[in-house]
Design a protein around this motif. Sequence first.
Motif, short mmCIF file in Angstrom:
data_model
loop_
_atom_site.label_atom_id
_atom_site.label_comp_id
_atom_site.label_asym_id
_atom_site.label_seq_id
_atom_site.Cartn_x
_atom_site.Cartn_y
_atom_site.Cartn_z
N PRO A 69 0.78 -1.24 0.00
CA PRO A 69 0.00 0.00 0.00
C PRO A 69 0.80 1.29 0.00
CG PRO A 69 -0.06 -1.03 2.17
CD PRO A 69 0.62 -2.01 1.26
N ALA A 70 2.02 1.30 0.50
CA ALA A 70 2.73 2.56 0.72
C ALA A 70 3.12 3.26 -0.56
CB ALA A 70 3.97 2.31 1.59
N ARG A 71 3.51 2.52 -1.60
CA ARG A 71 4.03 3.11 -2.83
C ARG A 71 3.12 2.85 -4.03
NH1 ARG A 71 7.81 6.42 -0.61
NH2 ARG A 71 9.50 5.30 0.42
N ARG A 72 1.84 2.71 -3.79
CA ARG A 72 0.93 2.31 -4.87
C ARG A 72 0.87 3.35 -5.98
NH1 ARG A 72 -3.51 0.38 -1.76
NH2 ARG A 72 -2.46 -1.63 -1.71
N GLY A 73 0.80 4.63 -5.63
CA GLY A 73 0.76 5.66 -6.66
C GLY A 73 2.04 5.69 -7.49
N LEU A 74 3.18 5.57 -6.83
CA LEU A 74 4.45 5.52 -7.56
C LEU A 74 4.49 4.32 -8.49
CD1 LEU A 74 7.38 6.39 -8.09
CD2 LEU A 74 8.05 5.09 -6.05
N ALA A 75 4.03 3.17 -8.01
CA ALA A 75 4.04 1.96 -8.83
C ALA A 75 3.21 2.14 -10.08
CB ALA A 75 3.54 0.77 -8.02
N SER A 134 -16.78 3.87 -8.01
CA SER A 134 -17.62 4.21 -9.16
C SER A 134 -17.22 5.55 -9.77
CB SER A 134 -19.09 4.23 -8.75
OG SER A 134 -19.33 5.13 -7.69
N SER A 135 -16.76 6.50 -8.95
CA SER A 135 -16.26 7.76 -9.51
C SER A 135 -15.03 7.53 -10.36
CB SER A 135 -15.93 8.73 -8.37
OG SER A 135 -17.08 9.11 -7.65
N ALA A 136 -14.14 6.65 -9.90
CA ALA A 136 -12.97 6.31 -10.70
C ALA A 136 -13.37 5.65 -12.01
CB ALA A 136 -12.04 5.40 -9.90
N SER A 137 -14.38 4.79 -11.97
CA SER A 137 -14.81 4.09 -13.18
C SER A 137 -15.36 5.05 -14.22
CB SER A 137 -15.85 3.02 -12.83
OG SER A 137 -15.28 2.00 -12.04
N GLN A 138 -16.19 6.00 -13.78
CA GLN A 138 -16.75 6.93 -14.78
C GLN A 138 -15.66 7.87 -15.31
OE1 GLN A 138 -17.33 10.41 -14.80
NE2 GLN A 138 -16.51 10.87 -12.74
N ALA A 139 -14.75 8.31 -14.45
CA ALA A 139 -13.67 9.18 -14.92
C ALA A 139 -12.76 8.45 -15.89
CB ALA A 139 -12.87 9.72 -13.74
N GLY A 140 -12.48 7.17 -15.61
CA GLY A 140 -11.66 6.39 -16.52
C GLY A 140 -12.32 6.22 -17.87
N LEU A 141 -13.64 5.97 -17.87
CA LEU A 141 -14.37 5.82 -19.13
C LEU A 141 -14.27 7.10 -19.97
CD1 LEU A 141 -17.81 4.19 -19.69
CD2 LEU A 141 -17.37 6.44 -20.63
N VAL A 142 -14.52 8.26 -19.35
CA VAL A 142 -14.49 9.51 -20.10
C VAL A 142 -13.07 9.84 -20.54
CG1 VAL A 142 -14.96 11.99 -19.98
CG2 VAL A 142 -16.56 10.36 -18.96
N ASN A 143 -12.07 9.53 -19.71
CA ASN A 143 -10.68 9.76 -20.10
C ASN A 143 -10.36 9.00 -21.39
OD1 ASN A 143 -7.74 10.60 -19.00
ND2 ASN A 143 -7.65 8.63 -20.02
N ASN A 144 -10.73 7.75 -21.47
CA ASN A 144 -10.41 6.98 -22.67
C ASN A 144 -11.36 7.29 -23.82
OD1 ASN A 144 -8.28 5.90 -21.33
ND2 ASN A 144 -8.75 3.77 -21.87
N THR A 165 -3.43 7.77 -11.01
CA THR A 165 -4.12 8.07 -9.76
C THR A 165 -5.41 7.28 -9.63
OG1 THR A 165 -3.19 10.29 -10.02
CG2 THR A 165 -4.82 9.98 -8.30
N LEU A 166 -6.13 7.12 -10.73
CA LEU A 166 -7.36 6.33 -10.70
C LEU A 166 -7.05 4.87 -10.36
CD1 LEU A 166 -9.26 7.73 -13.81
CD2 LEU A 166 -9.85 8.08 -11.41
N LEU A 167 -6.00 4.32 -10.95
CA LEU A 167 -5.63 2.94 -10.62
C LEU A 167 -5.21 2.82 -9.17
CD1 LEU A 167 -3.63 1.88 -13.80
CD2 LEU A 167 -5.60 0.67 -12.85
N ALA A 195 -6.25 4.66 -6.73
CA ALA A 195 -7.46 4.78 -5.92
C ALA A 195 -8.21 3.46 -5.85
CB ALA A 195 -8.37 5.88 -6.48
N ILE A 196 -8.28 2.74 -6.96
CA ILE A 196 -8.90 1.42 -6.94
C ILE A 196 -8.15 0.51 -5.98
CG2 ILE A 196 -9.42 -0.63 -8.31
CD1 ILE A 196 -11.22 1.65 -9.05
N GLY A 197 -6.81 0.55 -6.04
CA GLY A 197 -6.01 -0.26 -5.13
C GLY A 197 -6.18 0.14 -3.68
N ASP A 198 -6.41 1.44 -3.43
CA ASP A 198 -6.64 1.90 -2.06
C ASP A 198 -7.91 1.30 -1.46
OD1 ASP A 198 -4.44 3.61 -2.28
OD2 ASP A 198 -5.66 5.36 -2.77
N VAL A 199 -8.97 1.28 -2.24
CA VAL A 199 -10.29 0.94 -1.72
C VAL A 199 -10.55 -0.56 -1.75
CG1 VAL A 199 -12.78 1.29 -2.04
CG2 VAL A 199 -11.20 3.20 -2.39
#
Length: 432
Positions: A144-150, A247-257, A352-354, A356-360
């Motif tokens: 969990p500590a370096r998830r964003g960096l990864a 779900s917020s991450a999912s909709q943002a990811g859809l619109v991003n792509n 960041t979206l990925l 966040a998924i890993g965080d939750v």
Amino acid sequence: MPTADPPVSRASGVELGLRQNAAQFTLLVAVNALVGGVLGQERTVLPLLAERAFGLSAHTAVLTYILAFGLAKAGTNYLAGAWSDRFGRKPVLVAGWLVAVPVPLLLIWAPSWGWIVAANVLLGISQGLTWSTTVIMKIDLVGPARRGLAMGLNEAAGYLAVAGTALATGYLAAAYGLRPAPFLVGVAYVALGLGLSALVVRETRDHARLEARGHTPRADGRQDHLHGELTQRQVFVQTSFREPALSSASQAGLVNNLNDGLAWGLFPVLFAGAGLGIGRIGVLAALYPAVWGLGQLVTGALSDRWGRKPFVVSGMLLQAGALALVAAADTFLVWAGAAVLLGAGTAMVYPTLLAAIGDVAHPAWRARSVGVYRLWRDGGFAAGALLAGVLADLYGIRAAVWVVAGLTAASGVLAAVRMYETHQRTDPAPAG
């Protein structure tokens, strides 16, 4: 559902952390760069090939290959998460590379546009299996500590390879023609990726099991209902609709792509219509993913310190502004500036979206949640190809870009209203 296995521990040689798993992590970064390169072979050349070799003039027809790619990749992402839990990460990764073997060959020898579409179905399946699995494996390794960096390193490697290959294939096409020279690069990428994945990459599922044993709930109790094992249906519902951050991450990811599908399929046509040559189109096609790729080296790590939500909201709004600039501009320099801004906005959002998924998501079902998120995110390719193609045919390319800019801004506002901060900002362990 995967069956339960005996718990694993540090005594078995399995440890979490970027430093402890540096060799495998670096290898997976290289593998994902090759995955991105296979995708990048198309970004400059294929929209031009559609018009010049196959005589396609309708934008909807031209974008059928992105629609096919997006649908195949989105569905495969969903399966990749479930299969990674059931069969292990490495077998899914190797299977993805095997599916990629015929893709560059089909692009070289395709006698009709239908063959190009078929190649992109295979490409979508391959990308869904390989890219999803490298994401899951890196999350497994670092803890969990370096998830964003990864995630920043993973996505940076992939999209820098997209950019570099888009630039290289543009110059190859200008020097040697649209076929076969640009796609020979893809042949080399597939051979190297398959060899490394089959012979050198190691399984990481035990790392996720180790993290699950030591998983602690949030102090605010916000995710208490998500602990433990969930069914596949429950994972889908939580990630898609019910859990606010997922779900917020999912909709943002859809619109991003969705806006990336627009950029991939119509930007080269827009630039060519303004009189730019293939070399300059290749520069613009490479500039956006290059900034996207490099930026993720910074944004992923910063989200570990500052949180995920500010990057998601600001990144979506910056993308919307960049798309509006593309729609309004008509010169190479302004388009180059817009490409830089679009890449910067995407860099803020993508890793960041990925993360966040890993965080939750709980480690017991995290791979499946990543698969569901990537189902929605890469479904954006299909939605973008269909929407942009129809709008471009009816009202012109610039009108299509304006509409997608508006949708992107709306997505950022929705994330600002609904998403909570997912990252518990604590000082990472020194060894991590």
